[in-house]
Design a protein around this motif. Structure first.
Motif, PDB file in Angstrom:
ATOM      1  N   TYR A  73     -31.988  48.299  76.071  1.00  9.72           N
ATOM      2  CA  TYR A  73     -33.264  47.836  76.606  1.00  9.72           C
ATOM      3  C   TYR A  73     -33.445  46.366  76.283  1.00  9.72           C
ATOM      4  O   TYR A  73     -32.988  45.881  75.251  1.00  9.72           O
ATOM      5  N   PHE A  74     -34.117  45.653  77.185  1.00  5.28           N
ATOM      6  CA  PHE A  74     -34.428  44.245  76.977  1.00  5.28           C
ATOM      7  C   PHE A  74     -35.857  44.017  77.451  1.00  5.28           C
ATOM      8  O   PHE A  74     -36.183  44.295  78.610  1.00  5.28           O
ATOM      9  N   MET A  75     -36.690  43.558  76.555  1.00  9.33           N
ATOM     10  CA  MET A  75     -38.098  43.271  76.843  1.00  9.33           C
ATOM     11  C   MET A  75     -38.780  44.425  77.587  1.00  9.33           C
ATOM     12  O   MET A  75     -39.495  44.229  78.575  1.00  9.33           O
ATOM     13  N   GLY A  76     -38.533  45.630  77.119  1.00  9.17           N
ATOM     14  CA  GLY A  76     -39.231  46.794  77.643  1.00  9.17           C
ATOM     15  C   GLY A  76     -38.593  47.489  78.825  1.00  9.17           C
ATOM     16  O   GLY A  76     -39.103  48.490  79.299  1.00  9.17           O
ATOM     17  N   PHE A  77     -37.502  46.963  79.322  1.00  8.78           N
ATOM     18  CA  PHE A  77     -36.857  47.561  80.487  1.00  8.78           C
ATOM     19  C   PHE A  77     -35.419  47.930  80.173  1.00  8.78           C
ATOM     20  O   PHE A  77     -34.768  47.265  79.362  1.00  8.78           O
ATOM     21  N   PRO A  78     -34.891  48.960  80.863  1.00  7.93           N
ATOM     22  CA  PRO A  78     -33.453  49.201  80.781  1.00  7.93           C
ATOM     23  C   PRO A  78     -32.710  47.943  81.235  1.00  7.93           C
ATOM     24  O   PRO A  78     -33.232  47.167  82.035  1.00  7.93           O
ATOM     25  N   ILE A  79     -31.511  47.728  80.731  1.00 11.00           N
ATOM     26  CA  ILE A  79     -30.771  46.481  80.972  1.00 11.00           C
ATOM     27  C   ILE A  79     -30.689  46.121  82.460  1.00 11.00           C
ATOM     28  O   ILE A  79     -30.988  44.986  82.837  1.00 11.00           O
ATOM     29  N   ALA A  80     -30.286  47.058  83.308  1.00 20.45           N
ATOM     30  CA  ALA A  80     -30.149  46.747  84.741  1.00 20.45           C
ATOM     31  C   ALA A  80     -31.494  46.354  85.343  1.00 20.45           C
ATOM     32  O   ALA A  80     -31.581  45.410  86.136  1.00 20.45           O
ATOM     33  N   MET A 111     -24.727  41.338  87.112  1.00 17.00           N
ATOM     34  CA  MET A 111     -25.168  41.930  85.850  1.00 17.00           C
ATOM     35  C   MET A 111     -26.082  43.131  86.104  1.00 17.00           C
ATOM     36  O   MET A 111     -25.984  44.148  85.419  1.00 17.00           O
ATOM     37  N   MET A 112     -26.948  43.010  87.108  1.00 17.10           N
ATOM     38  CA  MET A 112     -27.823  44.122  87.452  1.00 17.10           C
ATOM     39  C   MET A 112     -26.988  45.295  87.967  1.00 17.10           C
ATOM     40  O   MET A 112     -27.159  46.431  87.533  1.00 17.10           O
ATOM     41  N   TRP A 113     -26.077  45.017  88.877  1.00 14.93           N
ATOM     42  CA  TRP A 113     -25.245  46.062  89.489  1.00 14.93           C
ATOM     43  C   TRP A 113     -24.345  46.730  88.450  1.00 14.93           C
ATOM     44  O   TRP A 113     -24.277  47.959  88.375  1.00 14.93           O
ATOM     45  N   SER A 114     -23.668  45.930  87.650  1.00 14.53           N
ATOM     46  CA  SER A 114     -22.750  46.516  86.670  1.00 14.53           C
ATOM     47  C   SER A 114     -23.516  47.280  85.591  1.00 14.53           C
ATOM     48  O   SER A 114     -23.046  48.311  85.111  1.00 14.53           O
ATOM     49  N   GLY A 115     -24.691  46.800  85.214  1.00 14.30           N
ATOM     50  CA  GLY A 115     -25.511  47.526  84.253  1.00 14.30           C
ATOM     51  C   GLY A 115     -25.947  48.881  84.791  1.00 14.30           C
ATOM     52  O   GLY A 115     -25.944  49.886  84.072  1.00 14.30           O
ATOM     53  N   HIS A 116     -26.286  48.902  86.066  1.00 22.15           N
ATOM     54  CA  HIS A 116     -26.675  50.177  86.686  1.00 22.15           C
ATOM     55  C   HIS A 116     -25.477  51.124  86.783  1.00 22.15           C
ATOM     56  O   HIS A 116     -25.599  52.317  86.502  1.00 22.15           O
ATOM     57  N   GLN A 117     -24.330  50.578  87.153  1.00 23.48           N
ATOM     58  CA  GLN A 117     -23.132  51.414  87.247  1.00 23.48           C
ATOM     59  C   GLN A 117     -22.738  51.970  85.886  1.00 23.48           C
ATOM     60  O   GLN A 117     -22.337  53.131  85.777  1.00 23.48           O
ATOM     61  N   GLN A 118     -22.882  51.140  84.860  1.00 25.77           N
ATOM     62  CA  GLN A 118     -22.569  51.606  83.507  1.00 25.77           C
ATOM     63  C   GLN A 118     -23.509  52.740  83.106  1.00 25.77           C
ATOM     64  O   GLN A 118     -23.082  53.734  82.524  1.00 25.77           O
ATOM     65  N   PHE A 119     -24.787  52.606  83.440  1.00 23.73           N
ATOM     66  CA  PHE A 119     -25.733  53.679  83.138  1.00 23.73           C
ATOM     67  C   PHE A 119     -25.366  54.953  83.888  1.00 23.73           C
ATOM     68  O   PHE A 119     -25.440  56.057  83.334  1.00 23.73           O
TER      69      PHE A 119
END
Length: 177
Positions: free
Chosen positions: A121-128, A105-113
């Motif tokens: 955003y989730f709790m103050g941070f970008p998703i990844a 989830m971290m990797w795919s979120g970063h790749q999507q970005f």
């Protein structure tokens, strides 16, 4: 399973070493260590994220995957073979899957970005980053629970304690003679 586990750990370590060598030998990317900030002297900016990962991104992901698997394998190795029940292996497999899910989830979120330039955003941070911050810690909790709740079942049973105390008593008697 004991010898096989050692071979699995050895194979993981060899693969990790190979990946590190491949990363070291990868073609360098201009500005991968950062470039001067256009407005604030002494500050660096990251540059093109996709360019930095083009040669080593997948290798880094594979290394991280192997690291998470190594943690689980070493945790299993820390439990005596006689206590490695099917339930225990199932719990450890679940821990590995949860860790790998959070990594994905971290990797795919970063790749999507990287592809779109936008993120939620989730709790103050970008998703990844949120997956990194929260998911990494949450995925370690099952190991703590297995160790804490299963301590008397998998690590140091009542029989182990009794045998240990008998050993101490025998040693004490030998020293007194």
């Amino acid at each position: 399973m004991g010898k096989n586990l050692i071979y699995v750990i050895f194979a993981i370590c060899l693969l990790m070493a190979g990946i590190v060598i491949a990363i070291i030998m990868a073609e360098p990317v201009a500005g991968s260590g950062g470039v001067a900030h256009p407005e604030i002297s002494g500050m660096q900016v990251g540059g093109d994220g996709q360019a930095r990962l083009v040669h080593i991104g997948n290798l880094a992901f594979m290394f991280h995957t192997l690291l998470l698997l190594l943690i689980v394998c070493l945790s299993i190795l820390g439990v005596s073979e006689r206590y490695r029940s099917k339930d225990f292996i199932l719990y450890m497999s679940g821990t590995a899957l949860l860790s790998l899910f959070c990594l994905w989830m971290m990797w795919s979120g970063h790749q999507q970005f990287m592809e779109t330039g936008t993120t939620g955003y989730f709790m103050g941070f970008p998703i990844a980053t949120a997956w990194q911050m929260y998911g990494t810690w949450i995925s370690a909790i099952p190991l703590i629970i297995i160790y804490s709740v299963g301590f008397r079942k998998y690590i140091f049973t009542e029989q182990d304690e009794k045998d240990f105390n008998e050993l101490l008593d025998d040693q004490k008697k030998k020293l007194e003679q």
